[in-house]
Design a protein around this motif. Sequence first.
Motif, PDB file in Angstrom:
ATOM      1  N   ASN A 136       0.827  -1.207   0.000  1.00  0.00           N
ATOM      2  CA  ASN A 136       0.000   0.000   0.000  1.00  0.00           C
ATOM      3  C   ASN A 136       0.867   1.266   0.000  1.00  0.00           C
ATOM      4  OD1 ASN A 136      -1.088   2.131   2.203  1.00  0.00           O
ATOM      5  ND2 ASN A 136      -2.777   1.474   0.901  1.00  0.00           N
ATOM      6  N   HIS A 179      -3.112   5.138  -5.737  1.00  0.00           N
ATOM      7  CA  HIS A 179      -4.340   5.204  -4.943  1.00  0.00           C
ATOM      8  C   HIS A 179      -4.528   6.570  -4.274  1.00  0.00           C
ATOM      9  CE1 HIS A 179      -1.730   4.257  -1.430  1.00  0.00           C
ATOM     10  NE2 HIS A 179      -2.688   4.771  -0.692  1.00  0.00           N
ATOM     11  N   HIS A 230      -7.015   9.102  -0.667  1.00  0.00           N
ATOM     12  CA  HIS A 230      -6.592  10.270   0.121  1.00  0.00           C
ATOM     13  C   HIS A 230      -6.842  11.558  -0.663  1.00  0.00           C
ATOM     14  CE1 HIS A 230      -4.567   7.112   2.352  1.00  0.00           C
ATOM     15  NE2 HIS A 230      -3.779   6.848   1.343  1.00  0.00           N
ATOM     16  N   ASP A 270      -6.237   4.185   4.728  1.00  0.00           N
ATOM     17  CA  ASP A 270      -5.592   2.975   4.225  1.00  0.00           C
ATOM     18  C   ASP A 270      -6.120   1.724   4.920  1.00  0.00           C
ATOM     19  OD1 ASP A 270      -3.913   4.000   2.204  1.00  0.00           O
ATOM     20  OD2 ASP A 270      -2.518   4.742   3.709  1.00  0.00           O
TER      21      ASP A 270
HETATM   22 FE   LIG Z   1      -2.368   5.227   1.377  1.00  0.00          FE
END
Ligand SMILES: [Fe+2]
Lengths: 273, 177
Positions: A106, A112, A117, A228
């Motif tokens: 991650n 992502h 975010h 996350d």
């Molecule tokens: Fe993240």
Amino acid sequence: MSAREDAVVWNRWYPLGSPTDIRRRNATRTRLLGHDIDLEIHKTWISASSDSRPLPVTERLGYVWTSLGKPDGPPQQLLEYYEVDRLVMNIWSTPIKCSGLRIVDNVIDNAHFPFLHPNILGDENHLDLVPGEASVDAAGALWLKSQKAWLPLTNSVAEYTYRISDPYSVVLFIHRPTTPGRYDYLGIFAQPLDEENFIAHKLLAWIREDWMDERQLKADQQSISAQDKYVLERHVHKKLPLNGAETSIEVDSSSLSYREWLRANHVTYGAMT
Amino acid sequence: MTSYVVALEKDVRDYSIVRSMMGDKPLVIWRGASGAINVWLDRCPHRFVRLSAGRNMGGYLEGVYHGWQFEESGKVMLVPAMQGRPAHDISATVYSTAVAGGFVWASEEECSPSGSAGEPCYPVHIAAPVDQVRLHVDSSVDHLTPWGVDGSMVYPTGDPAQRRAELSAIRRRLEES
Ligand SMILES: [Fe+2]
Ligand code: FES
């Protein structure tokens, strides 16, 4: 599987938490790689044992580290952590319900940012990514250098470098345009409780600036981690697939390098093979 | 050839997502802009995150992790990081679906509600024991807004207010049962 069968994972150091947290919570019990760990809190130090077998313990980077196996050296180093002009802290130590390998995957994944975010680490109007250059150093650590992504917080493109010297941990170097050659660091160290649960220990070591407010910084970093956590706990499989079943595209090159490195190191604990 | 009831038709509303099971397979069920109901394996082909953790945007379903957009056929129509369609076709796992008698039916083969045989698999939030329901529903409710209470970002729907109402309805239903 039993962690003992995975020598690479077994013979490593893992953090058990910050000494301050352990003392404050009077934590005398934790888990590591499927084994119960007993902690004894002494006046000036903390000792650990498993089934009455004393374990090696050392303190560094603001954490208490131990190993169930026979590590061939001390835990990974980050000398810059001790520089006097740095603000250092443990952001949090939080349990997450999936394999600890997933958090490394991650952290090294910039694609992502705009979605998980938004307006913090990325936004949908700036989707350009420059994947990092992967290399393995003499000590066997995987480096992903100079990954670039838009950072709304600074209104500019940020540059990131990652060091993975243990399967279950990653240190992020945030490049500083104003002081080239120096970095702000985030360390994410997983304490694998078992193959499908871990505690994420996250440290921050940034060069202190006037604008920095310790509590605010901590809160911001915690909310990023909570986002996350949301996605980490929503994978169909708790373990990290190393079997090539996932579908990847060009910008997934860092994620693929990490999987490749895990395979090359014969890591199987916490992975689907 | 077995077809299963996987949801109540009225539960599958615009801009929202229903989770269910077909045997041991987790399902994501959503109604697209065309009005048709789609029943897919609840697994994003990219990094295997549950599609039900994402958002129903009407014209497409959005993956929560990297924002991949899945059109109603199941095909990926946009990978944001590539700013376009992937070079080769990538698709969600799509099941054959039919709507009959107020139920949504699905099958791994050709779905035919009338010719269905075997144990029907009821949608988890209707017929399963309440503990099992909690197991499935809670995991999607937990940490719904881990980033605070300001409501600036809420998963997993296009419309936060609607999703909140929907979740309290599910909670109420759980408490009543
Ligand atoms: Fe993240
Ligand atoms: S895991 Fe679904 S978009 Fe990446």
